[in-house]
Motif scaffolding. Structure first.
Motif, short mmCIF file in Angstrom:
data_model
loop_
_atom_site.label_atom_id
_atom_site.label_comp_id
_atom_site.label_asym_id
_atom_site.label_seq_id
_atom_site.Cartn_x
_atom_site.Cartn_y
_atom_site.Cartn_z
N THR A 250 0.78 -1.34 0.00
CA THR A 250 -0.07 0.12 -0.10
C THR A 250 0.98 1.18 -0.01
OG1 THR A 250 -1.78 -0.97 1.43
CG2 THR A 250 -1.89 1.42 1.25
N LEU A 251 0.46 2.07 -0.84
CA LEU A 251 1.19 3.46 -0.72
C LEU A 251 0.27 4.48 -0.02
CD1 LEU A 251 2.87 2.16 -2.90
CD2 LEU A 251 3.31 4.46 -3.88
N LEU A 252 0.56 5.41 0.67
CA LEU A 252 -0.08 6.41 1.40
C LEU A 252 0.49 7.82 1.08
CD1 LEU A 252 0.12 5.18 5.20
CD2 LEU A 252 -1.56 4.61 3.33
N THR A 253 -0.54 8.60 0.63
CA THR A 253 -0.24 9.93 0.17
C THR A 253 -1.12 10.99 0.63
OG1 THR A 253 0.73 11.46 -1.61
CG2 THR A 253 -1.17 9.75 -2.26
N PRO A 254 -0.92 12.06 1.08
CA PRO A 254 -1.96 12.99 1.62
C PRO A 254 -3.01 13.22 0.53
CG PRO A 254 0.24 13.56 2.49
CD PRO A 254 0.46 12.46 1.67
N ALA A 255 -4.35 13.33 1.02
CA ALA A 255 -5.11 13.78 -0.15
C ALA A 255 -5.07 15.07 -0.73
CB ALA A 255 -6.57 13.32 0.39
N LEU A 256 -5.62 15.45 -1.77
CA LEU A 256 -5.55 16.58 -2.12
C LEU A 256 -6.95 17.60 -1.55
CD1 LEU A 256 -4.88 15.85 -5.97
CD2 LEU A 256 -3.43 16.54 -4.19
N ASN A 257 -6.44 17.95 -0.54
CA ASN A 257 -7.59 18.80 0.42
C ASN A 257 -7.59 20.07 0.31
OD1 ASN A 257 -5.08 19.57 1.39
ND2 ASN A 257 -5.48 18.60 3.37
N GLY A 258 -7.04 20.86 -0.89
CA GLY A 258 -7.09 22.24 -1.00
C GLY A 258 -5.69 22.86 -0.47
N ASN A 259 -5.03 22.25 0.40
CA ASN A 259 -3.91 22.75 0.71
C ASN A 259 -2.54 22.35 -0.09
OD1 ASN A 259 -5.30 23.85 2.85
ND2 ASN A 259 -4.43 22.60 4.48
N ILE A 260 -2.76 21.42 -0.91
CA ILE A 260 -1.42 20.62 -1.49
C ILE A 260 -1.59 20.85 -3.04
CG2 ILE A 260 -0.72 18.43 -1.87
CD1 ILE A 260 -2.05 17.72 0.96
N LEU A 261 -0.65 20.99 -3.71
CA LEU A 261 -0.36 21.00 -5.40
C LEU A 261 -0.73 19.64 -5.90
CD1 LEU A 261 0.27 23.06 -7.22
CD2 LEU A 261 2.44 22.18 -7.20
N ALA A 262 -1.50 19.69 -6.57
CA ALA A 262 -1.75 18.43 -7.40
C ALA A 262 -0.53 18.01 -8.42
CB ALA A 262 -3.01 18.51 -8.17
N GLY A 263 0.19 17.52 -7.88
CA GLY A 263 1.56 17.19 -8.68
C GLY A 263 1.22 16.38 -9.95
N ILE A 264 1.98 16.45 -10.94
CA ILE A 264 1.80 15.73 -11.98
C ILE A 264 2.77 14.55 -11.99
CG2 ILE A 264 2.37 15.64 -14.43
CD1 ILE A 264 1.54 18.77 -14.33
N THR A 265 3.70 14.72 -11.26
CA THR A 265 4.77 13.43 -11.14
C THR A 265 4.09 12.50 -9.93
OG1 THR A 265 6.71 14.86 -11.14
CG2 THR A 265 7.04 12.64 -10.28
N ARG A 266 3.28 13.23 -8.82
CA ARG A 266 2.45 12.40 -8.01
C ARG A 266 1.42 11.47 -8.89
NH1 ARG A 266 -2.63 13.18 -5.80
NH2 ARG A 266 -2.94 12.76 -3.59
N LYS A 267 0.76 12.29 -9.59
CA LYS A 267 -0.32 11.68 -10.40
C LYS A 267 0.12 10.29 -11.27
CE LYS A 267 -4.04 12.58 -13.82
NZ LYS A 267 -4.77 13.78 -14.68
N SER A 268 1.45 10.74 -11.86
CA SER A 268 1.90 9.37 -12.71
C SER A 268 2.41 8.42 -12.06
CB SER A 268 3.12 10.28 -13.55
OG SER A 268 2.64 11.37 -14.13
N LEU A 269 3.09 8.67 -10.70
CA LEU A 269 3.32 7.40 -9.89
C LEU A 269 2.33 6.62 -9.39
CD1 LEU A 269 6.19 9.46 -7.89
CD2 LEU A 269 6.60 7.63 -9.56
N ILE A 270 1.06 7.29 -9.16
CA ILE A 270 -0.02 6.60 -8.48
C ILE A 270 -0.51 5.60 -9.71
CG2 ILE A 270 -2.56 6.81 -8.06
CD1 ILE A 270 -1.62 9.30 -6.58
N GLU A 271 -0.51 6.32 -10.91
CA GLU A 271 -0.77 5.24 -11.92
C GLU A 271 0.15 3.95 -12.31
OE1 GLU A 271 -2.17 6.93 -15.80
OE2 GLU A 271 -2.37 8.98 -14.79
N LEU A 272 1.35 4.38 -12.11
CA LEU A 272 2.47 3.32 -12.15
C LEU A 272 2.32 2.24 -10.93
CD1 LEU A 272 5.44 5.28 -13.34
CD2 LEU A 272 4.03 3.97 -14.75
N ALA A 273 2.18 2.84 -9.95
CA ALA A 273 2.02 1.96 -8.74
C ALA A 273 0.73 1.09 -8.75
CB ALA A 273 2.04 2.65 -7.38
N GLU A 274 -0.20 1.54 -9.04
CA GLU A 274 -1.63 0.91 -9.44
C GLU A 274 -1.51 -0.33 -10.30
OE1 GLU A 274 -5.06 3.76 -7.63
OE2 GLU A 274 -4.68 4.00 -9.67
N ALA A 275 -0.58 0.15 -11.32
CA ALA A 275 -0.64 -0.68 -12.55
C ALA A 275 0.20 -2.08 -12.04
CB ALA A 275 0.18 -0.21 -13.46
N ARG A 276 0.94 -1.79 -11.17
CA ARG A 276 2.09 -3.06 -10.20
C ARG A 276 1.14 -3.87 -9.41
NH1 ARG A 276 8.02 -1.22 -9.27
NH2 ARG A 276 8.51 -0.12 -11.35
N GLY A 277 -0.19 -3.43 -8.86
CA GLY A 277 -0.95 -4.11 -8.20
C GLY A 277 -0.97 -3.46 -6.69
#
Length: 367
Positions: A250-277
């Protein structure tokens, strides 16, 4: 795209020898290419006057609203030269969309995403010789928008300018990929609820500089900010998003709650990690959870991510009262594997099966 075409004014280019001297050791954000892109906006005319110009100072009236009221936003993305000589940019449409989200929050005009991408393409094409070839090197691209109407009064400006500059770049952290220490800021916050934390604007980064200095005084390379209402709930680092890796895939990352920048690298890593199961949980994550998880072995790795550094392993979180250390277990296996996969896609050593790369210069054009 709106009916806008770019006019070009050629710069007096630096010699091949001068350029190659820079590319041998580019550093990060200290050298700039020969040209810049510029587009003007006004409330009366909309977007107009798209230009490629020689890189250089821009005229700013002393009463320009950006200087007094901070109406300014920016982006960061990279161009890469592949082994066959082609040049690509990583997910520029995502940066264009995020720029517009920032623009809305700062009461600046939205720029059509296709015009954002075209400005990037125009600049990278004319300054293609500045895209380096070395390992961990790229062309860092900095689009930004400023309100440049001259007036003193608290209202949204009716004139703005969008500019793109570019800088050949080496690794963000020097000395190779090694774990960094980060400092827990308990006195200062980066953003507050309802503020501009989710916008990529200069004020957010200015607010992080004093805590960053304090981090450096304590031997740390980055600073970790928590929610302004608590010292425990994690937001993000000064300029990077955060991930914790659990032993149960499991990967934990703070939710985008309005305080946090929606990182494009962050978004890409989520996709890659989920593709690995891996299961990715975007939720409230606390320093206490991190501390307890390292103590009982359920949290095995931590890393930060962003455009500039891509992925940086975290070795230790320090505070005035305690520290959380991974010891010789950092960098972790998943951290380095995800980094290799993402940088492989960017640099062309791995297949781009998701269509993340936009080709600017083909191998035939580069030949």
């Amino acid at each position: 795209m709106t009916n806008i075409t770019f006019t070009t004014t050629q710069a007096e280019r630096r010699t091949d020898a001068e350029r190659e001297a820079v590319l041998q050791n580019p550093g990060f954000g200290t050298h700039f290419t020969d040209h810049m892109a510029s587009i003007t906006w006004s409330a009366a005319e909309g977007w107009h006057d798209a230009e490629i110009l020689p890189y250089g100072p821009i005229p700013v009236d002393p009463a320009s609203s950006v200087l007094h009221y901070g109406q300014e936003i920016f982006e960061g993305l990279k161009a890469y030269r592949h082994e066959d000589g082609s040049i690509v940019v990583f997910r520029p449409e995502e940066n264009g969309r995020r720029l517009n989200e920032s623009a809305v929050r700062l009461a600046l005009p939205e720029l059509p995403v296709e015009l954002f991408v075209e400005a990037v393409k125009q600049l990278v094409t004319i300054d293609a010789d500045w895209v380096p070839r070395g390992e961990d090197q790229s062309l860092y691209i900095r689009p930004f928008m400023i309100a440049d109407e001259s007036f003193l009064g608290v209202r949204a400006a009716e004139r703005a300018r969008f500019i793109v500059i570019a800088s050949p770049a080496g690794a963000y952290f020097t000395g190779g990929i090694k774990p960094v220490s980060i400092w827990l800021s308990q006195e200062f916050s980066r953003a507050g609820h309802g503020g501009t934390g989710a916008a990529k604007c200069g004020g957010n980064y200015a607010a992080s500089l004093l805590p960053q200095n304090i981090a450096a005084e304590n031997g740390c390379q980055q600073v970790l900010f928590t929610d302004s209402n608590t010292v425990d709930t994690i937001d993000e680092l000064g300029g990077m998003n955060l991930f914790l890796v659990r032993s149960d895939k499991t990967l934990l990352t703070p939710a985008l709650n309005g305080n946090i920048l929606a990182g494009i690298t962050r978004k890409s890593l989520i996709e890659l990690a989920e593709a690995r199961g891996y299961r990715v949980e975007e939720r409230a994550v606390t320093v206490s959870e991190w501390r307890e998880g390292v103590a009982d072995g359920t949290i095995t790795e931590a890393f930060a991510c962003g455009t500039a550094a891509v992925i940086t392993p975290i070795g230790e979180l320090k505070s005035p009262d305690f520290s959380i250390s991974f010891g010789d277990k950092a960098p972790g296996e998943l951290t380095m594997s995800l980094r290799e996969e993402l940088t492989g896609i960017q640099t062309g050593t791995r297949e781009d099966s998701r269509g993340w790369l936009t080709e600017i210069v083909s191998s035939e054009q580069a030949a």
